[in-house]
Design a protein around this motif. Sequence first.
Motif, mmCIF file in Angstrom:
data_model
loop_
_atom_site.group_PDB
_atom_site.id
_atom_site.type_symbol
_atom_site.label_atom_id
_atom_site.label_comp_id
_atom_site.label_asym_id
_atom_site.label_seq_id
_atom_site.Cartn_x
_atom_site.Cartn_y
_atom_site.Cartn_z
ATOM 1 N N TYR A 49 -81.429 -94.296 11.560
ATOM 2 C CA TYR A 49 -80.776 -93.245 10.776
ATOM 3 C C TYR A 49 -81.414 -91.885 11.059
ATOM 4 O O TYR A 49 -82.626 -91.775 11.281
ATOM 5 N N SER A 112 -70.547 -78.736 1.114
ATOM 6 C CA SER A 112 -71.265 -79.509 2.135
ATOM 7 C C SER A 112 -72.652 -78.927 2.374
ATOM 8 O O SER A 112 -73.631 -79.667 2.530
ATOM 9 N N CYS A 115 -74.947 -79.874 -0.477
ATOM 10 C CA CYS A 115 -75.362 -81.274 -0.343
ATOM 11 C C CYS A 115 -76.398 -81.444 0.768
ATOM 12 O O CYS A 115 -77.314 -82.272 0.654
ATOM 13 N N THR A 131 -79.085 -90.712 -0.439
ATOM 14 C CA THR A 131 -77.897 -91.301 0.178
ATOM 15 C C THR A 131 -76.630 -90.611 -0.294
ATOM 16 O O THR A 131 -75.717 -90.341 0.498
ATOM 17 N N LEU A 132 -76.560 -90.299 -1.584
ATOM 18 C CA LEU A 132 -75.387 -89.620 -2.132
ATOM 19 C C LEU A 132 -75.249 -88.213 -1.560
ATOM 20 O O LEU A 132 -74.137 -87.772 -1.230
ATOM 21 N N ALA A 135 -73.960 -88.589 1.949
ATOM 22 C CA ALA A 135 -72.553 -89.009 1.946
ATOM 23 C C ALA A 135 -71.634 -87.838 1.619
ATOM 24 O O ALA A 135 -70.608 -87.630 2.284
ATOM 25 N N PHE A 138 -71.229 -85.330 4.442
ATOM 26 C CA PHE A 138 -70.240 -85.782 5.416
ATOM 27 C C PHE A 138 -68.817 -85.647 4.880
ATOM 28 O O PHE A 138 -67.922 -85.150 5.579
ATOM 29 N N ILE A 139 -68.611 -86.102 3.663
ATOM 30 C CA ILE A 139 -67.259 -86.115 3.089
ATOM 31 C C ILE A 139 -66.677 -84.706 3.004
ATOM 32 O O ILE A 139 -65.538 -84.453 3.439
ATOM 33 N N LEU A 171 -67.325 -92.661 9.543
ATOM 34 C CA LEU A 171 -67.943 -92.802 8.217
ATOM 35 C C LEU A 171 -67.576 -94.140 7.584
ATOM 36 O O LEU A 171 -68.414 -94.786 6.946
ATOM 37 N N VAL A 175 -70.243 -96.931 6.365
ATOM 38 C CA VAL A 175 -70.264 -97.527 5.020
ATOM 39 C C VAL A 175 -70.156 -99.053 5.099
ATOM 40 O O VAL A 175 -70.831 -99.779 4.358
ATOM 41 N N GLU A 188 -73.914 -93.109 12.572
ATOM 42 C CA GLU A 188 -74.129 -91.915 11.741
ATOM 43 C C GLU A 188 -74.002 -90.649 12.575
ATOM 44 O O GLU A 188 -73.438 -89.645 12.117
#
Length: 228
Positions: A49, A112, A115, A131-132, A135, A138-139, A171, A175, A188
């Motif tokens: 990762y 983004s 985050c 991790t959140l 995520a 990326f989202i 993604l 997941v 990733e």
Amino acid sequence: MGSIPGAFKDDHEMGFRLIGFGYFLAGIIIILAIIIAEAVYPGYHVTQYISDLGAPSLSPHPCIFNISIIIYGFIVFLVSLFFLLQNRSSGSGNRCSSTNSKTISFIFIMISGICAIGVGAINEDLGVAHTLCAAFTFIFGILAAFFSGFWVKIPYNVISAIIAVFSFIALLFLVAEIDLGIGLGGIERMVAYPLILWEMGLGGYLMNEGKAMVLKEQPEQSDKNFIL
């Protein structure tokens, strides 16, 4: 019919160029940081990762990645906020789909960036919160790329859509922990790198198209007595 004052139009154009420069600079910073962090991490492999580079329990120099991604996120947040404030102060009342999509794109990029700051501030060793943050980075990056396809010109609108779809599929694989033989770290990177490159490309687009974007909006705004 109104017109855009020359000095204010020049300031608006320069604003687009500065925003573009910020995105491009942020992309360079994070890519170089990842390369350097990988180089000074003995035994590190791209199947791991990306966040392993910032984990104090794993990396001998976690600050390289963590500080760099915080800087990256801050720049992205700052220039996105600058666009939204500039757009608001311009008195734009245009409700056409391209203008709305543009605003939505920059809001998603800004989120983004926030985050991404969390990714660096809350390192991998701290678990779920990290991790959140990753995520959502990326989202919202994927959503930004997707919505940009509604207002950037050909061929970059097509490129943006392809990158959004590609990163979204990657993604989903990440997941589902499907590594396709390149490790979850490789998957990733199939999410992160296209988004970083898209952001840098958007930066180049804005630096080059600043004047054209101002002029394109002029007729629509002047018809409604708005000033950019």
